[in-house]
Enzyme design. Sequence first.
Site, mmCIF file in Angstrom:
data_model
loop_
_atom_site.group_PDB
_atom_site.id
_atom_site.type_symbol
_atom_site.label_atom_id
_atom_site.label_comp_id
_atom_site.label_asym_id
_atom_site.label_seq_id
_atom_site.Cartn_x
_atom_site.Cartn_y
_atom_site.Cartn_z
ATOM 1 N N GLY A 156 0.802 -1.213 0.000
ATOM 2 C CA GLY A 156 0.000 0.000 0.000
ATOM 3 C C GLY A 156 0.834 1.262 0.000
ATOM 4 C CG ASP A 165 -8.797 0.158 3.690
ATOM 5 O OD1 ASP A 165 -9.430 -0.902 3.870
ATOM 6 O OD2 ASP A 165 -8.131 0.706 4.576
ATOM 7 N NE ARG A 167 -5.197 2.617 9.497
ATOM 8 C CZ ARG A 167 -5.075 2.388 10.789
ATOM 9 N NH1 ARG A 167 -5.425 1.211 11.288
ATOM 10 N NH2 ARG A 167 -4.595 3.316 11.603
#
Length: 570
Positions: A311, A342, A387
């Site tokens: 990421g 995400d 998140r």
Amino acid sequence: GNTFFNFLSFFFSLCLYKNKQKLLLHYSSKLLHILLRQMESLSPAIGSNWIRPSTTISGENELLISSVKSIKLPPVSRRKMRMRVAAQSSNFIVPNNIDFSDPDWKVKYEREFEARFNIPHITDVFPDAVSYPSTFCLKMRTPVTEDFAQGYPSDEEWHGYINNNDRVLLKTINYSSPTSAGAECIDPDCTWVEQWVHRAGPREKIYFKPEEVKAAIITCGGLCPGLNDVIRQIVITLEIYGVKQIVGIPFGYRGFSSDDLAEMPLSRKVVQNVHLSGGSLLGVSRGGPKVSDIVDSIQERGINMLFVIGGNGTHAGANAIHDECRRRRMQVAVVGVPKTIDNDIMLMDKTFGFDTAVEEAQRAINSAYIEAHSAYHGIGIVKLMGRSSGFIAMHASLASGQIDICLIPEVPFNLHGPHGVLQHVKYLLEAKGSAVICVAEGAGQDFLEKTNAKDASGNAVLGDIGVHIQQQIKKYFKEIGVTTDVKYIDPTYMIRACRANASDGILCTVLGQNAVHGAFAGYSGITVGICNTHYVYFPIPEVIAQPKVVDPNSRMWHRCLTSTGQPDFL
């Protein structure tokens, strides 16, 4: 200027307090745009005070919001106003050092954009680097051997190569106004500016001899569906080019420093069926040694191609490795493959694992719905990953059609009060007898006690908003004497460990192939992604500048609100 901003801020406050916010936003945004254009025309010095690099909320709105803070209003009104102002221009992009009063600003911006998105190449450091005819040709599907003339077969008749000058359009919607839903504007007038990025794929010339390549693959961060698919395709494509030395570095960057972690030899035979399982063949971990130590290890091992799957944090590490290799004048190609379940990496349509996460979340949502629907005053709560961005929660809610309330980090909400979540849950129980809530893990963190703890990747350790909402619901309905049956489901680790679905499997396959094509073409410090359905190369710094988030004024979020029927919880 400050007097005008204070007046405008007061005007915002007054109208919001009188519930006239929709009319206000229209006229105040017009006034704001007029003011900004006047500031630009007064002098370059004034303009330089507010023009700065792209951020989620533009400079002029930060000034406005800071003025709003100084006005004494009820907390809910002030919070609502800040959210509305930010959402109004959350994608208003203010470029650096662009004077909009200059009639040539558009040409200058396009030139600056082209320079920013130019992808690093080996010839930047080694101008005399030798190129060779590509060994990748689909008329020859077996690994390259020295039986071919000079070891490098060239097929002039095959038109499957990408020209280095091929480009893909980054943005495809021509917004006519900054007030259009989801508008992403460069200037206050929302002028159309073409932004082109590099098309991914195999090139006719390569800058590495396959028999001299030692390629390494690492997977970092947390688990994500599709990791094994990417590993598999990188290995298979490397072998088609003719690479014999392919290794996996175990447990992310940590594998470069631990003596007890040996390289894993990889080949088509090893990875043939690995995509049928979830997880990572190589293992994952967060954190790792210093960049200099990693590059020392790369040098000692003789690695000259490094494929990094991870990421934002992992890509920041990959870019640092790329920079250090350049500083040491090492001919190493460092290529990233973005991995975030995400879907929070900038500029890309989506990242691998996201579609699988949305699909697998349907099981949890359906279970919560059945539990809630089958009980007297049943309430189901599902917490999903996210998140700093609520893409999974938003898309999963849209896909299921069973969600009554969707809560994401980008949209503030109140639990208590006449417009709070709890009041709406009470209304749902009275109206239909049950309620289902989907919440992203990063939502509502203001309600939880902050510990300042961080994980190995440097991410803040989040409180459990799902448990908090469950407790608050039970407490609220107990106080008002209403019986409820609350069920809480957290499927996070079940989703992360899944194998990729068909959609993600295709995405992983193409990303893995294009990562290898980019490395052999001599590019380094790049990552591969999908943009407007086409595959492209981005310079790593551009995609890690900030996380991608849901725009509260986007059409997709509006579609989610239409599906759930939820009100504004402020």
